[in-house]
Design an enzyme around this catalytic site. Structure first.
Site, mmCIF file in Angstrom:
data_model
loop_
_atom_site.group_PDB
_atom_site.id
_atom_site.type_symbol
_atom_site.label_atom_id
_atom_site.label_comp_id
_atom_site.label_asym_id
_atom_site.label_seq_id
_atom_site.Cartn_x
_atom_site.Cartn_y
_atom_site.Cartn_z
ATOM 1 N N GLY A 54 70.772 79.590 62.912
ATOM 2 C CA GLY A 54 70.396 78.159 63.411
ATOM 3 C C GLY A 54 70.204 78.297 64.825
ATOM 4 O O GLY A 54 70.283 79.454 65.592
ATOM 5 N N CYS A 81 74.689 84.661 61.570
ATOM 6 C CA CYS A 81 74.351 84.475 62.789
ATOM 7 C C CYS A 81 75.140 83.087 63.269
ATOM 8 O O CYS A 81 76.205 83.198 63.515
ATOM 9 C CB CYS A 81 72.899 84.328 62.755
ATOM 10 N N TYR A 82 74.131 82.280 63.341
ATOM 11 C CA TYR A 82 74.865 80.973 63.827
ATOM 12 C C TYR A 82 76.033 80.526 62.697
ATOM 13 O O TYR A 82 76.983 79.995 63.239
ATOM 14 C CB TYR A 82 73.908 79.712 63.935
ATOM 15 N N HIS A 168 71.259 89.693 60.549
ATOM 16 C CA HIS A 168 70.550 89.288 59.716
ATOM 17 C C HIS A 168 70.201 90.151 58.219
ATOM 18 O O HIS A 168 69.069 90.914 58.316
ATOM 19 C CB HIS A 168 69.097 88.606 59.881
ATOM 20 N N GLU A 170 69.419 89.545 55.306
ATOM 21 C CA GLU A 170 68.515 89.123 54.382
ATOM 22 C C GLU A 170 66.903 89.763 54.832
ATOM 23 O O GLU A 170 66.052 89.850 54.061
ATOM 24 C CB GLU A 170 68.559 87.462 54.262
ATOM 25 N N ASP A 226 50.172 77.537 40.889
ATOM 26 C CA ASP A 226 51.136 76.623 40.379
ATOM 27 C C ASP A 226 50.959 75.566 39.354
ATOM 28 O O ASP A 226 51.543 75.598 38.260
ATOM 29 C CB ASP A 226 51.681 75.729 41.548
ATOM 30 N N SER A 228 48.517 76.179 37.191
ATOM 31 C CA SER A 228 48.340 76.808 35.900
ATOM 32 C C SER A 228 49.725 77.277 35.216
ATOM 33 O O SER A 228 49.611 77.322 34.094
ATOM 34 C CB SER A 228 47.349 78.171 36.494
ATOM 35 N N LYS A 364 57.510 81.068 44.941
ATOM 36 C CA LYS A 364 56.258 81.344 44.583
ATOM 37 C C LYS A 364 56.172 82.614 43.946
ATOM 38 O O LYS A 364 55.542 82.644 42.820
ATOM 39 C CB LYS A 364 55.384 81.454 46.012
#
Ligand code: XMP
Length: 506
Positions: A54, A81-82, A168, A170, A226, A228, A364
């Site tokens: 954050g 992190c935060y 991080h 990720e 989306d 479809s 997505k």
């Protein structure tokens, strides 16, 4: 229901990335705000909790704290992190500002006997991005990693099942970050990897059947990914009960309308494709101002949709292709009717008794995988983002059918050539400018349009860089377009990032 890890959001930019990483490991994930109560979390029965980073300092006026009860649910917590600093602060440790911020890929030395780094190489490249850091460990915690500038780059308290990393894991710049997350999710949280698109599909089919019963559903099909995938899923869940309205405003790309029709003609749904191109062109005659074009198209789109919808009786449900980032960004889990920017905003007051949103749990990339699983063609599933007003905002200035035809052909050639090139471009298209220049063809002077080619590389479409397309690809496209498309005698390549330009020209 698959095992779940809950991501608690403290405002960091990577919350969705963390959630996606957990899902890549085969475990379901959900994002909740930092105000989430212990009871609300408990109700989700998570196997583990991850606190995001954050922008704040734990001592700052705007510091986002959390209910201390989140630490005592008997569920392991990983602070990133935060998230780590907050965990430290709330357990009596000390956080302080470093003299120099650490930013970028940095070498960390990790304790290979700790839970998050067990069995790994002692030296790891990790992404650091911070000013504050932990300087005093809370009681019961021990440091498990350090860097040259950060003596406590990770910590753990195995007894309380609390873990923290200043970096991080990720992000891709933390080269073995996924391995670290894997250790947390599986070794520490003992989650099982039961989350796949197959499972999601089965669950959603059951859920949709239960919600809708034998009633009818209406869906606005835009031709985008989306809507479809939503249509394909609903046709499977509710054969014969779904009607899709596809409004062709005449600004679609080459063959797009045919592709949509072909993709759904064999499915168990009713597809009403309306060719409204004459109406749209007439409404736009003499209009050249971009925002005015958008407004006219948006309004006419809704009017056309409503008019068609009225002719098909009264479906009880409205389906929408809302996906998880829309849900997270709107900050609520309540069912809201998305103002579907991609199809111009669908009617909210047609008296539906409910909204069906079978993709609202998906990112997505997952929607694309689900589309493939449902047998949709690649061209639909991997479609680039395409603005709702379509080619109408890529024909600069006033729109005519002739200009649209020129652009459609040129754009198809540019997309074909760029698609073949070995470069990562996230969106690429052609723009027909309003400018004509002198050229020569054979022995004749020409006075034709300038066509602009655009290709951008971006992760969020908020900022973008122009793609370094190899010259020979541009040369091939340029030669083909000027040879094959009448009306264009000059090609330029757009080399502006966003900002200061936008991705579209209008
Ligand atoms: P800009 O041009 O703002 O585009 O840098 C950012 C992204 O949004 C898309 N875009 C639109 N999408 N309706 C849409 O549904 C619009 O009016 C519109 N204008 C831009 C654009 O294609 C890019 O992906």
């Amino acid at each position: 229901m698959a095992d779940t890890i809950v991501i608690v959001d403290f405002g960091g930019q990577y919350k969705e990335l963390i959630a996606r990483r957990v899902r890549e490991l085969g475990v379901y994930s959900l994002i909740k705000p930092s105000s989430v109560t212990p009871d609300a979390l408990k109700a989700l029965a998570p196997k583990g909790i991850i606190f995001t980073g954050g922008p704040n300092s734990v001592y700052g006026d705007h510091a986002k704290l959390c209910d201390p009860g989140l630490f005592t649910l008997g569920v392991p917590v990983l602070g990133i992190c935060y998230g780590m600093q907050l965990m430290c602060h709330m357990h009596g440790g000390t956080v302080a500002s470093a003299e120099t911020s650490e930013y970028g890929a940095i070498e960390a030395t990790v304790d290979t006997h700790s839970a998050l780094f067990s069995g790994m190489e002692p030296t790891q490249q990790v992404l650091m991005s911070h000013t504050d850091r932990v300087v005093g460990l809370p009681e019961g915690f021990r440091a498990t990693a350090h860097t040259a500038n950060c003596p406590i780059a990770a910590f753990e308290n195995r007894e309380k099942n609390l873990y923290g990393v200043q970096f991080h894991p990720e992000t891709e710049l933390s080269l073995n970050g996924m391995e670290m997350l894997r250790r947390f999710v599986f070794d520490v949280c003992h989650a099982e990897d039961g989350y796949t698109m197959d499972v999601y599909l089965k669950e959603q089919i059951e859920a949709v059947k239960k919600q809708v019963g034998d009633r009818h559903v209406l869906l606005g099909l835009s031709g985008g990914v989306d809507s479809s995938v939503c249509a394909a899923l609903l046709a499977k869940a509710l054969p014969g009960q779904v009607t899709c309205i596809y409004v062709d405003h005449g600004f679609m790309r080459k063959n797009e309308t045919e592709q949509v029709k072909a993709a759904f003609s064999q499915r168990d749904l009713t597809l009403i494709a309306v060719d409204a191109s004459e109406n749209f062109l007439a409404a736009l005659a003499g209009v050249s101002e971009p925002e005015q074009k958008r407004k006219i198209i948006g309004r006419l789109f809704v009017e056309t949709f409503e008019k068609v919808a009225k002719t098909i009786g009264k479906p009880e449900f409205l389906a929408q292709g809302t996906i998880y980032p829309d849900v997270v960004e709107s900050g609520t889990d309540a069912a809201v009717i998305k103002s579907h920017h991609n199809v111009g905003g669908l009617p909210k007051d047609m008296g539906f008794i409910g909204v069906v949103e079978p993709l609202r749990g998906l990112f997505k990339d997952e929607v694309r995988r689900l589309g493939t699983l449902l047998g949709l063609p690649d061209a639909l599933v991997n479609r680039q983002p395409f603005p709702g007003p379509g080619l109408a905002i890529r024909v600069l200035g006033e729109i005519t059918r002739e200009k649209l035809d020129i652009l459609r052909e040129a754009d198809a050639i540019w997309r074909e050539e760029t698609g073949r090139a070995n470069v990562r471009a996230d969106q690429y298209f052609a723009v027909l400018t309003n400018m004509r220049t002198v050229g020569v063809m054979g022995d004749f002077r020409t006075y034709d349009y300038v066509l602009a080619l655009r290709a951008v590389t971006t992760s969020d479409f908020m900022t973008a860089d122009f793609t370094r397309i190899p010259w020979d690809v541009i040369a091939r496209a340029s030669a083909r377009i000027t040879n094959e498309v009448r009306g264009v005698n000059r090609i330029v390549y757009d080399v502006t990032p966003k900002p200061p330009a936008t991705i579209e020209w209008e």
